[in-house]
Design an enzyme around this catalytic site. Structure first.
Site, PDB file in Angstrom:
ATOM      1  N   ASN A 211       0.845  -1.199   0.000  1.00  0.00           N
ATOM      2  CA  ASN A 211       0.000   0.000   0.000  1.00  0.00           C
ATOM      3  C   ASN A 211       0.876   1.243   0.000  1.00  0.00           C
ATOM      4  OD1 ASN A 211       0.715  -0.686   2.674  1.00  0.00           O
ATOM      5  ND2 ASN A 211      -1.047   0.366   3.547  1.00  0.00           N
ATOM      6  N   GLU A 213       0.180   5.344   0.721  1.00  0.00           N
ATOM      7  CA  GLU A 213      -0.831   6.321   1.125  1.00  0.00           C
ATOM      8  C   GLU A 213      -0.504   7.707   0.591  1.00  0.00           C
ATOM      9  OE1 GLU A 213      -1.151   5.725   5.372  1.00  0.00           O
ATOM     10  OE2 GLU A 213      -2.288   3.874   5.045  1.00  0.00           O
ATOM     11  N   CYS A 222      -4.199   0.516  -2.397  1.00  0.00           N
ATOM     12  CA  CYS A 222      -4.005  -0.688  -1.569  1.00  0.00           C
ATOM     13  C   CYS A 222      -2.936  -1.590  -2.184  1.00  0.00           C
ATOM     14  CB  CYS A 222      -5.295  -1.490  -1.490  1.00  0.00           C
ATOM     15  SG  CYS A 222      -6.642  -0.654  -0.670  1.00  0.00           S
ATOM     16  N   GLU A 224      -3.107  -4.745  -2.859  1.00  0.00           N
ATOM     17  CA  GLU A 224      -3.603  -5.673  -3.884  1.00  0.00           C
ATOM     18  C   GLU A 224      -3.627  -5.011  -5.257  1.00  0.00           C
ATOM     19  OE1 GLU A 224      -4.851  -4.882  -1.014  1.00  0.00           O
ATOM     20  OE2 GLU A 224      -6.192  -6.394  -0.193  1.00  0.00           O
ATOM     21  N   CYS A 254     -10.191  -4.915   0.546  1.00  0.00           N
ATOM     22  CA  CYS A 254     -11.350  -4.011   0.549  1.00  0.00           C
ATOM     23  C   CYS A 254     -12.231  -4.324  -0.664  1.00  0.00           C
ATOM     24  CB  CYS A 254     -10.887  -2.557   0.531  1.00  0.00           C
ATOM     25  SG  CYS A 254     -10.293  -2.023  -1.081  1.00  0.00           S
ATOM     26  N   CYS A 257     -10.739  -3.608  -4.153  1.00  0.00           N
ATOM     27  CA  CYS A 257      -9.697  -4.571  -4.554  1.00  0.00           C
ATOM     28  C   CYS A 257     -10.316  -5.908  -4.968  1.00  0.00           C
ATOM     29  CB  CYS A 257      -8.688  -4.771  -3.432  1.00  0.00           C
ATOM     30  SG  CYS A 257      -7.608  -3.331  -3.245  1.00  0.00           S
TER      31      CYS A 257
HETATM   32  N1  THU Z   1      -5.207  -1.520   2.730  1.00  0.00           N
HETATM   33  C1  THU Z   1      -4.614  -2.339   1.821  1.00  0.00           C
HETATM   34  O1  THU Z   1      -3.558  -2.033   1.285  1.00  0.00           O
HETATM   35  N2  THU Z   1      -5.231  -3.502   1.517  1.00  0.00           N
HETATM   36  C2  THU Z   1      -6.275  -4.016   2.175  1.00  0.00           C
HETATM   37  O2  THU Z   1      -6.647  -5.139   1.930  1.00  0.00           O
HETATM   38  C3  THU Z   1      -6.988  -3.180   3.190  1.00  0.00           C
HETATM   39  C4  THU Z   1      -6.480  -1.792   3.346  1.00  0.00           C
HETATM   40  C5  THU Z   1      -4.480  -0.302   3.121  1.00  0.00           C
HETATM   41  C6  THU Z   1      -5.061   0.982   2.619  1.00  0.00           C
HETATM   42  C7  THU Z   1      -4.543   1.953   3.662  1.00  0.00           C
HETATM   43  O3  THU Z   1      -3.248   2.349   3.303  1.00  0.00           O
HETATM   44  C8  THU Z   1      -4.449   1.144   4.919  1.00  0.00           C
HETATM   45  O4  THU Z   1      -4.477  -0.219   4.521  1.00  0.00           O
HETATM   46  C9  THU Z   1      -5.563   1.427   5.934  1.00  0.00           C
HETATM   47  O5  THU Z   1      -6.807   1.271   5.336  1.00  0.00           O
END
Ligand code: THU
Length: 309
Positions: A211, A213, A222, A224, A254, A257
């Protein structure tokens, strides 16, 4: 149609075009054996259904993946191609072909095996159909030499409809380890929840993602989707499995994804999800995203889309 498909359980939505595929598999098996004008019934049931049948017909009180009931009594050492007279006796005017018998498939077990092998359910049902077709044509696998011959026939038939040798089972541990490695490179200064992912592509290559941000929170990507982008830009459009790991909790993919992954994988794709240092569990993408809108629903075959579209 060389097969007659009968549902003993409600037909699921993800198998709407399975009859045509299994029909092609059956034809390929007959062609490989060298016979024509044959057919058989395929009955689809579940764990409970096959267990009762196994108990009733064979005195074995257990579930299995497939059962075959040939109509022809083949003499020792002979298969369908060597018994044209016996085959003719089974001509069924109602079906308009020689009725080789019944193949009964356990859909629960087929789903489980497809997930273990990381291949689509349609591939597993095709394999079980081919296996049964050769039983119905007099093949067996009790002795090692017979088994090798039967396996060779199955592989030739499946290869002729574009399905090559069984892919290796997915290495869940290895894929999860690669997701953990990718997690170390996450950029998550806001949530402090680092996520790593690793996709196993149909061609055996693996693609990591993490991920990343953003100060504008909604611009976050994310792990994935990062892994999916990594795969796509390297030309991999069929995903066989994905592992996802969260630094402090299980990183359930999520909603966005799940939908993005479904574009490039079947509902049977294993999704390996866990928390760092705490192990993982395995679900199929179909379990995480039932009733998905797929490229097939819009008449698109992802594999054949050229890069200009
Ligand atoms: N996130 C992911 O990378 N994948 C997931 O399956 C769930 C959420 C990340 C997005 C964000 O950077 C952090 O987790 C909190 O939501």
């Amino acid at each position: 149609m060389p097969i007659e498909l009968q549902w003993e359980i409600p037909a699921p939505d993800d198998l709407t075009s399975i009859e045509a595929l299994l029909g092609r598999v059956a034809e390929a098996c007959f062609h490989t054996e060298g016979i024509q004008g044959a057919g058989f019934a395929i009955r689809i049931t579940d764990d409970g259904g096959i267990r009762s049948l196994n108990r009733l017909m064979r005195g074995i009180d257990r579930e299995t993946d497939v059962l075959s009931f040939p109509t022809v009594d083949y003499p020792a050492g002979k298969t369908a191609a060597g018994c044209p007279k016996r085959l003719r006796r089974e001509y069924d005017p109602y079906l308009g072909c020689v009725n080789l018998g019944d193949c009964v498939i356990n859909l629960d077990r087929a789903r489980q095996q497809a997930a273990e092998y990381g291949h689509p359910l349609s591939r597993e049902l095709s394999y079980l159909t081919a296996h049964s077709a050769f039983h119905l044509m007099g093949y067996d696998h009790m002795k090692e030499d017979e088994k090798a011959v039967m396996r060779d026939m199955e592989e030739r038939a499946l290869a002729s409809v574009g399905m090559t040798r069984d892919a290796e089972p997915v290495d869940f541990d290895g894929l999860f380890a690669q997701a953990c490695e990718a997690m170390q490179r996450a950029y998550a200064p806001y949530s402090r929840f680092q996520v790593g992912a690793c996709i196993l592509a149909g061609d055996g290559r693996t693609f990591q993602g993490c991920n990343f941000e953003n100060a504008s929170y909604g611009a976050t990507i994310c792990a994935e989707r990062c892994a999916a982008g990594n795969a796509i830009v390297h030309g991999a459009r069929r995903f066989r499995a994905i592992a996802v790991v969260g630094s402090t909790a299980v990183a359930w993919p999520c909603g966005i994804c799940r939908q993005v992954l479904r574009e490039f994988s079947d509902a049977s794709m294993p999704v390996i999800v866990g928390a760092f240092g705490k192990g993982y569990e395995v679900r199929t993408l179909g379990e995480l995203l039932p009733e998905a809108l797929t490229p097939e629903d819009l008449g698109v075959d992802v594999g054949t889309q050229s890069n200009d579209h």
